[in-house]
Write a protein that holds these residues in place. Structure first.
Motif, PDB file in Angstrom:
ATOM      1  N   HIS A  19      89.992 -23.506  -7.844  1.00  0.00           N
ATOM      2  CA  HIS A  19      90.007 -24.616  -7.122  1.00  0.00           C
ATOM      3  C   HIS A  19      88.497 -25.286  -6.901  1.00  0.00           C
ATOM      4  O   HIS A  19      88.351 -26.512  -7.166  1.00  0.00           O
ATOM      5  CB  HIS A  19      90.461 -24.735  -5.730  1.00  0.00           C
ATOM      6  N   ALA A  20      87.648 -24.225  -6.661  1.00  0.00           N
ATOM      7  CA  ALA A  20      86.135 -24.733  -6.627  1.00  0.00           C
ATOM      8  C   ALA A  20      85.686 -25.273  -8.205  1.00  0.00           C
ATOM      9  O   ALA A  20      84.805 -25.843  -8.194  1.00  0.00           O
ATOM     10  CB  ALA A  20      85.436 -23.305  -6.038  1.00  0.00           C
ATOM     11  N   ASP A  23      86.849 -28.398  -8.645  1.00  0.00           N
ATOM     12  CA  ASP A  23      85.970 -29.646  -8.072  1.00  0.00           C
ATOM     13  C   ASP A  23      84.552 -29.699  -8.728  1.00  0.00           C
ATOM     14  O   ASP A  23      84.042 -31.012  -8.705  1.00  0.00           O
ATOM     15  CB  ASP A  23      85.580 -29.099  -6.228  1.00  0.00           C
ATOM     16  N   GLY A  67      85.934 -18.172  -3.986  1.00  0.00           N
ATOM     17  CA  GLY A  67      85.741 -19.817  -3.716  1.00  0.00           C
ATOM     18  C   GLY A  67      84.372 -20.190  -3.524  1.00  0.00           C
ATOM     19  O   GLY A  67      83.685 -21.272  -3.663  1.00  0.00           O
ATOM     20  N   GLU A  68      83.532 -19.501  -3.120  1.00  0.00           N
ATOM     21  CA  GLU A  68      82.083 -19.540  -2.772  1.00  0.00           C
ATOM     22  C   GLU A  68      81.011 -19.192  -3.934  1.00  0.00           C
ATOM     23  O   GLU A  68      79.910 -19.051  -3.743  1.00  0.00           O
ATOM     24  CB  GLU A  68      81.673 -19.033  -1.601  1.00  0.00           C
ATOM     25  N   ARG A  71      78.355 -21.382  -4.667  1.00  0.00           N
ATOM     26  CA  ARG A  71      76.976 -21.533  -3.526  1.00  0.00           C
ATOM     27  C   ARG A  71      75.843 -20.938  -3.828  1.00  0.00           C
ATOM     28  O   ARG A  71      75.828 -19.632  -4.183  1.00  0.00           O
ATOM     29  CB  ARG A  71      77.964 -21.447  -2.401  1.00  0.00           C
TER      30      ARG A  71
END
Length: 676
Positions: A19-20, A23, A67-68, A71
């Motif tokens: 999902h990340a 995006d 998901g991170e 980052r």
């Protein structure tokens, strides 16, 4: 002596990562296939006990990606260490398949080797590579991990076999190590016991830490992601290469502690960590970068990519939520980078009328990503509606018909569950339609409901089938400073317009005030519904006209939203096409923001028109707005029931008298027929 067999890393990718990636691809990368940094993690290896056999089963030597991962700062799971990686996404499956895998891995190993010999650092020893192709329409992700590890020649051998850590270290030493790593997890570290108690240090301090320490007390340790009793984890390979490259004289024989205990053992002697003494001949010294291996095998055990298919496991609602805006996001990153889709999505739209125009406006708003759509209508679905109004079906007409507003909202949710759609059955009081005394309280509630709904929304669409029904929302919308969009149909003509802002707002924006739907009238709206013939009871139009007008109204709204001045955007002056492109009126990234558009289907022509506000307008003049704000419902009742009230309030009656007087005072000379 037995050759050391290392447990290869295995990727463990959480669905949140895909999902990340979705995006990132749509909002940031777009067509950019440059390498991007990302961060994964691994923890000590785990095993479970088979209830039938009592044997320990290793759960794998996993590197986790969540998901991170994209980052800068990753929130790590407990007892885990971060691992820096390189991510590269390809735009087509052909590019993914044809990628030069050798060159990609070499680039990563060059960085690892540079960190060893140039920076003398262990920070990049577990660096990895991930290449992907994301099929965002089918939610299939093709990916391949590489965990580069330098090849040792000759291979490392073990003195005897791997044994439990408590066979080499006492309980106090292991407990001290565990306590230290609990508060400060680290991937690689050194251990010495020369002072009687264990001490830990970074591997980078090898020379100073082990200075004057007997060799039998030198221990190199690492957080081991493997749980296999005889197979240390993959990170050990590059750690040994680091030692041989920087400390060749002291590392032909290496005492290795594979740390696997994140929790105290349940019973004495239950330590999971392993210890072994490894050997390599003198010819294993590293003077230059060695070859590397490390591409991950797929589930069939072949050197080939893997594929994650998220569609079957995703909540269909969430799948739709991510997919419905795909066209809009592609539009933004391929054609209009300045397009503010978030502003459009957050615009709350109130549709007064759930008929042909209302249905098509709602569908087009959803296509633009609008998430809040509210219908207001007092009618029920009839048998003539479904063929022209795409939100209704035959079953909606049965048993007297469902309420149109609620039915339209329900159908929007079936089309896309993520839309916030509601419907209100509501009669809108109108000029020329007096309210009986017994119905005054009901009318007051209806007006209050309409005021509240307009308050709660940003844009109001007037899509009703009579002229007088548009008057009340015109007044309320102007008084509250809302965007008001109007669409009206003829047989083969249509009018789409945006009402201009209130006089004070227009003056503050230093622009000419644009008119509303009633600004061209010299009479107030009156009863047009009584004693109508059949052709007047229905909106008799060419079938294609309503979709054209509805789509035009929505496109005008979106263009207005994108304009930096918003509701105060000026209308374009009459200009040539070239001049218009350069004018201030086209600051919207979508182009012109006209005041009115009049369409003529017979000629397949649309004309932009600009109409100034009229200071005696019965819909938006300051006289009417101040009377509404001052007197409220009492003023409205007069407008609904008293003939001539609005004309007298705005001065249109005097204008009419002046015109009649001028006409009477004119000497109309009749020419003699003989002059022709």
């Amino acid at each position: 002596m037995p050759i050391v067999q290392f447990a290869p890393l295995s990727s463990l990718v959480e669905p949140a990562f895909w999902h990340a990636l979705t995006d990132l691809k749509i909002d940031v990368l777009r067509l950019d296939d440059a390498a991007v940094p990302l961060t994964a993690s691994y923890a000590a290896g785990r095993s479970v006990t088979d209830r039938e056999t009592g044997r320990a089963i290793s759960l794998g030597c996993n590197l986790s990606l969540g998901g991170e991962a994209f980052r800068p700062r990753l929130q790590l799971p407990p007892h885990s260490v971060p691992v820096a990686g390189v991510f590269k996404n390809f735009n087509t499956i052909e590019d993914f398949k044809a990628a030069d895998k050798t060159a990609l891995v070499n680039a990563v190993t060059d960085e690892i080797w540079k960190s060893i010999v140039g920076e003398r650092s262990t920070a990049q020893l577990s660096r990895f590579l991930l290449i992907t192709f994301a099929d965002l329409k089918k939610y299939k992700y093709y990916y391949w991990f590489a965990f580069p590890a330098f090849v040792a020649k000759p291979a490392w051998e073990i003195d005897g076999e791997w044994k439990a850590a408590d066979a080499e270290f006492n309980e106090a030493t292991l407990e001290t190590i565990q306590k230290e790593l609990h508060t400060n997890p680290r991937p690689f570290f050194l251990v010495r016991t020369s002072s009687g108690k264990p001490e830990l240090a970074p591997v980078e301090e090898y020379d100073t830490f082990f200075a004057n320490v007997p060799e039998e007390q030198h221990t190199v340790a690492f957080l081991d992601p493997s749980a296999a009793p005889a197979n240390p984890g993959w990170p050990l390979r590059n750690l040994l290469a680091f030692l041989r490259a920087l400390h060749p004289a002291a590392t032909a024989r290496v005492r290795v502690l594979c740390w696997r205990d994140t929790e105290p053992p349940a019973a004495p002697g239950g330590w999971k960590s392993r210890f072994g003494v490894l050997h390599q001949g003198a010819e294993g010294l590293l003077a230059e970068k060695p070859a590397a291996v490390g591409w991950e095998k797929n589930v069939q055990g072949k050197l080939a990519p893997r594929m994650a298919d998220l569609a079957p496991m995703m909540d269909p609602t969430r799948l739709a939520d991510q997919a419905v805006d795909l066209n809009l996001k592609l539009m933004r990153w391929r054609i209009l980078p300045a397009l503010d889709l978030e502003k459009v999505a957050k615009t709350r739209c109130l549709l007064l009328g759930a008929g042909t125009l209302g249905c098509y406006v709602a569908r087009t708003l959803m296509g633009w990503g609008v998430r809040t759509i509210t219908f207001v209508d007092s009618a029920r679905v009839s048998f003539s509606n479904p063929v022209r109004q795409p939100l209704f079906e035959f079953e909606d007409c049965l048993n007297g018909g469902k309420p149109k507003a609620a039915c339209a909202a329900e159908r929007l949710k079936k089309i896309f569950p993520g839309v916030n759609a509601t419907g209100h059955s509501l009669n809108v009081p109108m000029p020329g339609h007096p309210i009986p005394p017994a119905s005054l309280e009901q009318a007051r509630k209806e007006v209050e409901t309409l005021e509240r709904l307009i308050d709660e929304h940003d844009a109001v669409f007037l899509l009703m089938d009579s002229r007088e029904s548009r008057w009340l929302p015109t007044v309320i919308g102007a008084a509250k400073g809302k965007i008001v969009m109007n669409a009206a149909l003829g047989f083969d003509t249509f009018l789409v317009m945006r009402h201009g802002p209130r006089a004070a707002a227009a003056a503050a924006a230093d622009g000419a005030r644009l008119g509303c739907y009633y600004c061209n009238d010299i009479v107030a709206p009156a009863d047009s519904l009584t004693d109508r013939t059949l052709d007047q009871m229905c909106t008799v139009t060419r079938p294609g006209l309503a979709p054209i007008a509805a789509a035009t109204a929505v496109e005008l709204l979106v263009s207005l939203i994108q304009h930096p001045d918003g509701i105060n955007a000026p209308a374009p002056a009459p200009q040539s096409a070239t001049e218009a492109v350069e004018s201030r009126a086209t600051e919207s990234v979508l182009g012109l923001v006209p005041h009115q558009l009049r369409g003529f289907l017979a000629q397949f022509r649309t004309l932009p028109v600009t109409g100034a506000a009229y200071n005696r307008c019965t819909g938006c003049s300051e006289t009417v707005l101040r009377a509404y704000e001052t007197e409220g419902f009492e003023m409205l009742v007069k407008a609904f029931g008293e003939a001539g009230f609005l004309e007298a309030l705005t001065g249109l009656d005097k204008l009419s008298e002046e015109v009649e007087a001028a006409m009477e005072g004119t000497d109309w000379e009749q020419e003699d027929e003989d002059d022709f």
